[in-house]
Motif scaffolding. Structure first.
Motif, PDB file in Angstrom:
ATOM      1  N   ARG A 114       0.831  -1.220   0.000  1.00  0.00           N
ATOM      2  CA  ARG A 114       0.000   0.000   0.000  1.00  0.00           C
ATOM      3  C   ARG A 114       0.862   1.264   0.000  1.00  0.00           C
ATOM      4  NH1 ARG A 114      -5.071   1.849   0.415  1.00  0.00           N
ATOM      5  NH2 ARG A 114      -5.523   3.535   1.874  1.00  0.00           N
ATOM      6  N   TRP A 115       1.869   1.309   0.856  1.00  0.00           N
ATOM      7  CA  TRP A 115       2.709   2.510   0.949  1.00  0.00           C
ATOM      8  C   TRP A 115       4.163   2.119   0.713  1.00  0.00           C
ATOM      9  CZ3 TRP A 115      -0.101   6.867   1.213  1.00  0.00           C
ATOM     10  CH2 TRP A 115      -1.365   6.813   1.796  1.00  0.00           C
ATOM     11  N   HIS A 123       5.517  10.321   5.331  1.00  0.00           N
ATOM     12  CA  HIS A 123       4.433  10.418   6.315  1.00  0.00           C
ATOM     13  C   HIS A 123       4.970  10.625   7.717  1.00  0.00           C
ATOM     14  CE1 HIS A 123       1.572   8.815   9.308  1.00  0.00           C
ATOM     15  NE2 HIS A 123       0.691   9.496   8.589  1.00  0.00           N
ATOM     16  N   ALA A 127       4.603  13.676  10.151  1.00  0.00           N
ATOM     17  CA  ALA A 127       3.904  13.518  11.429  1.00  0.00           C
ATOM     18  C   ALA A 127       4.769  14.064  12.562  1.00  0.00           C
ATOM     19  CB  ALA A 127       3.572  12.044  11.662  1.00  0.00           C
ATOM     20  N   PHE A 130       5.040  17.930  12.231  1.00  0.00           N
ATOM     21  CA  PHE A 130       3.771  18.584  12.569  1.00  0.00           C
ATOM     22  C   PHE A 130       3.513  18.525  14.069  1.00  0.00           C
ATOM     23  CE2 PHE A 130      -0.730  18.456  13.535  1.00  0.00           C
ATOM     24  CZ  PHE A 130      -1.199  19.584  12.880  1.00  0.00           C
ATOM     25  N   LYS A 188      -4.155  10.763  -5.988  1.00  0.00           N
ATOM     26  CA  LYS A 188      -5.086   9.802  -5.392  1.00  0.00           C
ATOM     27  C   LYS A 188      -6.057  10.479  -4.415  1.00  0.00           C
ATOM     28  CE  LYS A 188      -1.972   8.323  -1.731  1.00  0.00           C
ATOM     29  NZ  LYS A 188      -2.831   8.844  -0.661  1.00  0.00           N
ATOM     30  N   SER A 219      -7.864   6.038  -1.552  1.00  0.00           N
ATOM     31  CA  SER A 219      -8.200   6.875  -0.387  1.00  0.00           C
ATOM     32  C   SER A 219      -9.711   7.005  -0.331  1.00  0.00           C
ATOM     33  CB  SER A 219      -7.599   8.271  -0.546  1.00  0.00           C
ATOM     34  OG  SER A 219      -6.200   8.195  -0.563  1.00  0.00           O
ATOM     35  N   GLU A 223     -10.305  10.494   4.054  1.00  0.00           N
ATOM     36  CA  GLU A 223      -8.863  10.725   3.878  1.00  0.00           C
ATOM     37  C   GLU A 223      -8.611  11.866   2.895  1.00  0.00           C
ATOM     38  OE1 GLU A 223      -6.924   6.331   4.609  1.00  0.00           O
ATOM     39  OE2 GLU A 223      -8.041   6.690   2.773  1.00  0.00           O
ATOM     40  N   PHE A 274      -6.223  16.674  12.970  1.00  0.00           N
ATOM     41  CA  PHE A 274      -5.285  15.555  13.076  1.00  0.00           C
ATOM     42  C   PHE A 274      -5.429  14.778  14.382  1.00  0.00           C
ATOM     43  CE2 PHE A 274      -3.770  17.032   9.121  1.00  0.00           C
ATOM     44  CZ  PHE A 274      -3.459  15.835   8.499  1.00  0.00           C
ATOM     45  N   HIS A 277      -7.509  12.143  12.961  1.00  0.00           N
ATOM     46  CA  HIS A 277      -6.691  11.290  12.091  1.00  0.00           C
ATOM     47  C   HIS A 277      -5.823  10.340  12.939  1.00  0.00           C
ATOM     48  CE1 HIS A 277      -4.026  10.260   8.726  1.00  0.00           C
ATOM     49  NE2 HIS A 277      -3.031  10.435   9.581  1.00  0.00           N
ATOM     50  N   ILE A 278      -5.192  10.895  13.956  1.00  0.00           N
ATOM     51  CA  ILE A 278      -4.294  10.088  14.781  1.00  0.00           C
ATOM     52  C   ILE A 278      -5.101   9.042  15.564  1.00  0.00           C
ATOM     53  CG2 ILE A 278      -2.695  10.179  16.756  1.00  0.00           C
ATOM     54  CD1 ILE A 278      -1.812  12.958  15.600  1.00  0.00           C
ATOM     55  N   LEU A 282      -4.274   5.209  15.179  1.00  0.00           N
ATOM     56  CA  LEU A 282      -3.733   4.448  16.309  1.00  0.00           C
ATOM     57  C   LEU A 282      -4.733   3.470  16.913  1.00  0.00           C
ATOM     58  CD1 LEU A 282      -1.646   6.985  18.455  1.00  0.00           C
ATOM     59  CD2 LEU A 282      -0.796   5.227  16.923  1.00  0.00           C
ATOM     60  N   ALA A 288      -5.244  -0.397  10.038  1.00  0.00           N
ATOM     61  CA  ALA A 288      -4.811   0.758   9.238  1.00  0.00           C
ATOM     62  C   ALA A 288      -3.333   1.081   9.471  1.00  0.00           C
ATOM     63  CB  ALA A 288      -5.674   1.972   9.567  1.00  0.00           C
TER      64      ALA A 288
END
Ligand code: HEM
Length: 338
Positions: A114-115, A123, A127, A130, A188, A219, A223, A274, A277-278, A282, A288
């Motif tokens: 995937r990544w 990423h 992360a 940020f 994407k 996505s 996302e 975020f 998102h986090i 997590l 994920a």
């Protein structure tokens, strides 16, 4: 250092005007350092004299900037604290009430890339950058309320100085990473018709469609929204940060005031966004995080959360069988087949 000449102000009765008592922390500190008399003279925005040639060099206290000060300290600061604490409270409630989104079928043990390594490096650098900017930024805004009262003045001075320096130097790195993220992932993240369905079903996470898995490409709409929020608010925060970081291009006080507010609002939107998102990465969604850590995801996860992408990967023969040497995953795969 601003040296003001007040000879012309000394006899000016209008100086005895209205605003004499310092009302904010900054005003109290200035009054304490410079003395009430001096402060009375400058607080009305009277022009003095300095040898500096920079813009507004002759005004020590700028009245229009007080509007900025009120917006920042009396509005943005408490509202921002409510927004951040509110977001933390919401994800905590989501964890206990809605609970993590578990896979509804067993894992097959077959993996899909995937990544890439570059994606993951990008990423996690983003992360880290940020989050460290968010923590130092929040220390600069709210540290005086929650940290300063409980530590020594020296320690507070060191912390706030370190936070500011870190923020100044790491900010431009965030800007560069943001540019790289935009170039690498914009394709994407473009919205398609299918994303509307995903939004209407609230991603199958809550509401009447809870437990369903609305169709999604690589996505999903959630996302994509977070991606474009990162790009727009991220660039506003980064560019306003540059205006504040480099006050050498003729920016006046108004430019700095507006940049500071834009910086704070965009950063707060990002921090709140975020937090969600986090939480999802997590705790909120089983499977994920594996993708962003190891680079590959289980076939079941791909099929449930990104069915359109899964179908493409399958058609291209990119679903990898588990390695023979791993009896556990082979067993899982066999169980799933049977
Ligand atoms: C502890 C912190 C974080 C965790 C655990 C985390 C987790 C994840 C995970 C698991 C994914 C992959 C989702 C998928 O495969 O569909 C992802 C994607 C992403 N993350 Fe994070 N993340 C974190 C922090 C951040 C931060 C701070 C930012 C940016 C400021 C960020 C930006 C992104 C972006 C842009 C994507 C791609 C979304 C897409 O377009 O598919 N992440 N994250």
């Amino acid at each position: 250092m601003l040296c003001l000449s007040f000879s012309s102000m000394a006899n000016d009765d209008s100086n005895k005007a209205t605003r004499v008592m310092p009302s904010t922390t900054a005003e109290t500190e200035m009054s304490r350092l410079a003395g009430d008399e001096f402060y009375k003279k400058v607080q009305d925005g009277k022009k003095g004299y300095t040898t500096s040639l920079s813009m507004e060099h002759d005004v020590l206290v700028s009245h229009p900037s007080e509007t900025w000060y009120i917006l920042k300290e009396k509005w943005m600061s408490p509202l921002g604290a409510i927004a951040v604490l509110g977001s933390l409270a919401m994800v905590t409630l989501a964890y206990f009430i809605v609970g993590p989104l578990k896979l509804s079928a067993p894992r097959t043990g077959r993996k899909i890339k995937r990544w890439s390594r570059i994606d993951r490096a990008l990423h996690w650098s983003m992360a880290f950058t940020f989050l460290s900017l968010a923590i130092t930024g929040m220390t600069l805004v709210w540290g005086k309320h929650f940290l300063k009262p409980v530590i020594s003045t020296d320690a507070w001075g060191d912390i706030v100085y370190a936070a500011k320096q870190f923020h100044n130097y790491v900010g431009p790195i965030f800007f560069i990473l943001l540019g790289a993220v935009l170039i690498k992932w914009w394709r994407k993240s473009t919205f398609k018709k299918i994303d509307l369905q995903w939004c209407l079903k609230l991603g199958g996470m809550v509401g009447p469609h809870k437990g369903t898995h609305p169709s999604a490409e690589f996505s999903n709409a959630g996302e994509k929204i977070i991606f474009w929020m990162l790009i727009t608010c991220g660039f506003i925060a980064a560019i306003s940060g540059f205006v504040l970081d480099f006050p050498i291009f003729g920016q006046g006080r108004r430019d700095m005031d507006v940049s500071n507010l834009a910086h704070m609002i965009s950063a707060l939107i990002l921090i709140c966004g975020f937090i969600f998102h986090i939480y999802i990465g997590l705790f909120g969604m089983e499977g994920a995080l594996e993708g962003m850590v190891k680079g590959e995801v289980d076939e079941t996860w791909a099929k449930e959360h990104h069915d359109i992408w899964y179908a493409e990967m399958k058609a291209q023969g990119k679903v990898e069988e588990p390695e023979q040497s791993d009896p556990k995953s082979q067993e899982t795969a066999d169980n799933a087949k049977s």
